[in-house]
Structures are given as structure tokens and as C-alpha cells.
Design an enzyme around this catalytic site. Sequence first.
Site, mmCIF file in Angstrom:
data_model
loop_
_atom_site.group_PDB
_atom_site.id
_atom_site.type_symbol
_atom_site.label_atom_id
_atom_site.label_comp_id
_atom_site.label_asym_id
_atom_site.label_seq_id
_atom_site.Cartn_x
_atom_site.Cartn_y
_atom_site.Cartn_z
ATOM 1 N N GLY A 51 -24.231 -2.175 -8.362
ATOM 2 C CA GLY A 51 -22.782 -2.365 -8.342
ATOM 3 C C GLY A 51 -22.195 -1.573 -7.196
ATOM 4 C CB CYS A 78 -29.045 -0.092 -6.945
ATOM 5 S SG CYS A 78 -28.169 0.520 -5.522
ATOM 6 C CG HIS A 164 -31.204 -4.001 -4.384
ATOM 7 N ND1 HIS A 164 -30.391 -4.356 -5.429
ATOM 8 C CD2 HIS A 164 -30.514 -3.086 -3.677
ATOM 9 C CE1 HIS A 164 -29.251 -3.701 -5.351
ATOM 10 N NE2 HIS A 164 -29.295 -2.923 -4.284
ATOM 11 C CG ASP A 222 -24.853 -29.928 -8.042
ATOM 12 O OD1 ASP A 222 -26.093 -29.954 -7.929
ATOM 13 O OD2 ASP A 222 -24.113 -29.312 -7.259
#
Length: 510
Positions: A51, A78, A164, A222
Site C-alpha cells: 500500500g 511490503c 514484491h 467480454d
Amino acid sequence: MIIVLNFGGQYCHLICRRIRDLGVSSEILPFNASKEDILMKQPRGIILSGGPSSVYDEKAPVMKKNMLELGVPILGICYGLQLIAKLSEGEVKQKQREYGKNILRVQKQGILLKGLKKTEQVWASHGDSVLSLPSEFTILASTESCRIAAFENNNRKLFGVQFHPEVTHTPHGKRVLQNFVFEICQSEKDWNMKNLDKLLIDDIKKTVGKHSVLMATSGGVDSTVAAVLFHKAINERVFCIFVDHGLLRRNERSEVENIYSSFGFKNFYTIDASSLFISRLRGVTDPEKKRTIIGTTFIDVFEKKAKEIEKYHPEISFLGQGTIYPDRIESAQPSKEASKIKSHHNLSLPEKMKLKVIEPLKELYKDEVRDLGKTLSIPQEILNRHPFPGPGLAIRIVGEITQERIDIVRNADAIFIEELKKSGFYSKTWQAFAALFPVRTVGVMGDSRTYDYCIVLRAVTSTDAMTADWAKIPQPLLEKISSRIINNVRGVNRVFYDISQKPPATIEYE
Ligand code: XMP
């Protein structure tokens, strides 16, 4: 099931995606989800995402200390790592920032870093660092400027990585996630595309109950996949409206109608509104005005038909949409409005309608939607079709739209696409199309002077349409396409190939 708690990191959804790629269900919940909400999902593990905040910010998203004691393993990534450290009486401070590629030095593999080498490339993006931790935590790895880059506490089942693992720039990040999901959480594989359709269909049945769903369908990947899911879940209780605005590609309308009829849709309505659209667009040259006119006309036409249908089917309570995950991040960007480049009209429908929105694909990426489409037996031609913008050919005719210009661009486009398909280049490009520039130039054809339009061919490679490169189509193929267009499409005497990248150009012209 692994729960990912969202602390506002831009990779939150990617973590979820990586877990699913490992074959395990995963779902995102907000950082302040209650203990009950989390435990109801019966998770095997919880991941705290990254974040942008500092754990000491006044408005930082935090959770209570007892949330670390839910009885399931927790991995902090993180910001998540820093939060675990802070809640466990560790020290977190702003230190030297680390952004981008970094080298991780693994001192101890533990369970979390099992299989990693002594040094590993990782991707980091943080300002704060954990400076110290209580002794019950084992420090597993560090980087040059960050002493605690990974830790574990096996008694309390708390784990953390400062880098990450979910991004491709951390080449062995997958192994870290695998260790957490399988070794630590003992998850079982339950997620694959084969049961995804069943899960989504069950979900639709539960949500919709005895009601019905109305959908705007475009024939794109989609909306077709979403419509087929609805159809499989609630059969004739899905009502599809397909608006032909007169700005579709060649044969598009019949292709769309055929596919829906082959799936046995009972309530599929094509509205031919081409003359309304073309008349409202007459004389308009400004790109944003064109987009607004098309957007509002689309809503007018859709609502009129919807009202007609609703008269006989008052049980319609839902508006089905084929929204996928990237559509949501794009539309959620707060700065998007401020620096609006083009207004997409697709997402504005529900605001005007008093229906509840249902979006079965909202957590999926395009390639997952295509895989899902395959399991639903939707033909490859539909699934691999290039994206086509809502305003259609209108934004590929620069300047004023006339029927003559629509016919020209449509015919040139059909030739271009046919040749790309024949040569195998269609599947190698993200998107390809012809556009018309309203400039006439002089040419000569069979000893006579011509004064005709220019056609521009645009073909790009991309992974998400946010950036794009021009496709390196071989010159002999371009030559063939150019001469076929000039010889067969009346009104064109020059063909150009666009070699600009996005940015600074965009994919479409208006
Ligand atoms: P640009 O031109 O912004 O296009 O580089 C990026 C991608 O978005 C598509 N596009 C649209 N899609 N409604 C859509 O559904 C729209 O109004 C619209 N405008 C652009 C474009 O085709 C490309 O794939």
C-alpha cells in the site's frame, strides 16, 4: 482459499491472480474486513497487500492487533510486512527508499524462502523499512539498504517479505508464493478454468434468484462471455439488446446474431438505429462531441427498448455487464477525469437505470476471460477478435462522418483484416484497423486523374492497450494490402501505414 486484504497497493489484484495461477482460489477483501467476514470464507491463509501509506500516517489503513491471531498463517507483502512488524512491537522507520530492481541476500531459507538461491533479483518499492523485530521472529533475508527484507515467525505463523513476489521482475517470486500457499498454508488445488464456469454460474443463480437480467451486448469477447454465462445460469431470463449504430465492421451484425442464435438465446434483440446515429452525427467534427452523441444516443436507444421489454417482464431487476478487472482500475483512477483523454461511454449505462449491476467477470483479466470462453465453447474467432471501441468506425473517420466515408473505411478495413488473417499476422497484433483521413489528394488511375481520400492502416502490439508499439508488418504484405485497397475500394487513391507509438499517439484516432 487465500484471502488478500487490500491495503491500497497497485499490485493487490495481481497477488490474487498469482495465487489462482497456482491453482488455489483467492479473493480480495478490504483491509478493514471484519474477523467474521474473513473467517466465513474459511481461508487457509491471509495475505496483507502492499500500500502507498506509511504505517505511522494518521490515515494509514490499519487493522487491530488481534487480527494477527485468527488461527491462519499470514503473509505481509511490503506495507503488509511493515504492519505485521508494527503490530508485533517491532520498529518501522522511514529509511533509504528502494524502488525497482534489487538484490536479495538470503541468509536463511526457512520455509518461506525455500528453494531460493543465496542471492536473488527482487523488485522493491518502499520508503519505510523494518529496523527491528522481537526475538521470536527469524530474519531470513536482507538487501543492501534494508536489513529485514524477509522474516518468519513459525510459532505465530506470521511471515513477511519487503519485496514484491507477485511481479515478473522478481523472477522467483512464484516460489515464495508457492511456499506460503502450499508449504505453510497447506492449501489444496481447487481453482482451474474448468470449474470457474460452474462457480460463476452458481454465483449468478444465487444472486439473480427468480429475477431476470438485461444486458447490452456488443459482440465483443467480454460481453459475449458474460452473456453466455448468464444464459447457462438462467436461460431465457437473460434479455440481450444489441444496438447496431451503423458504425460496425463489415458483417459484424450478422456474425453477432449468428453466434447468439447458435447458443440458443431466446431473448436477443437487434435494434437497427443506424439512421438515428448517422443523422445525429451529421456535420459534427469534434471527437469528444462525436463520442458524447454516440454515448447518449446509445443510452436513448437502449432505454427505449429496455422499457418495452420491462413492460412484459417486470421481474427484470439486474443489468448484466461484461466489465473485466482492467476496466475497473482504469475507471477508478481518480486522475483519469482530470486528464481525460477520451471519454469511453461503456461504463455510464447503469447510472441512468434503476437496475442492480451484476458483473460476473469483474475479477478477471482478458486472457482469463478468453480461457473461460474456451471452456464455454465460444468459437475462437470470437474469443481472439481484436478489441473494437464502443463508438465504432466513428472514431476511425477523422472529421465529419458520412455514409460514403463509412462505406470506404469499412471496406478497406475488411481487406486489411482479411490479409492479416491469411498471413498469420492477425493473432500477432493486439489490434489492427483501417481509418480514413478526410484529405483528398490527386492520383492517376487508368490514365485518368483521381482526387480521392487517404486510408491509414494502424496495427499495434500491446499487452493492455495502455502502451502500444506499431506492428512490424513485412513490407511485401503492406504492399499487397495497399494495392488491394486502392484497386477495390472506390474513393481511395493512397494508403499510409502509421508508425507511431502510444504514448505519445493513441491507438484510435479520435
Ligand atoms: P486509445 O485510442 O485510447 O485506445 O489508445 C485504447 C484501447 O481502448 C479502445 N477504445 C475504446 N473502447 N469504448 C471502448 O470500448 C471506447 O469509447 C473506446 N475508445 C478507445 C481502443 O480500441 C483500444 O483498444
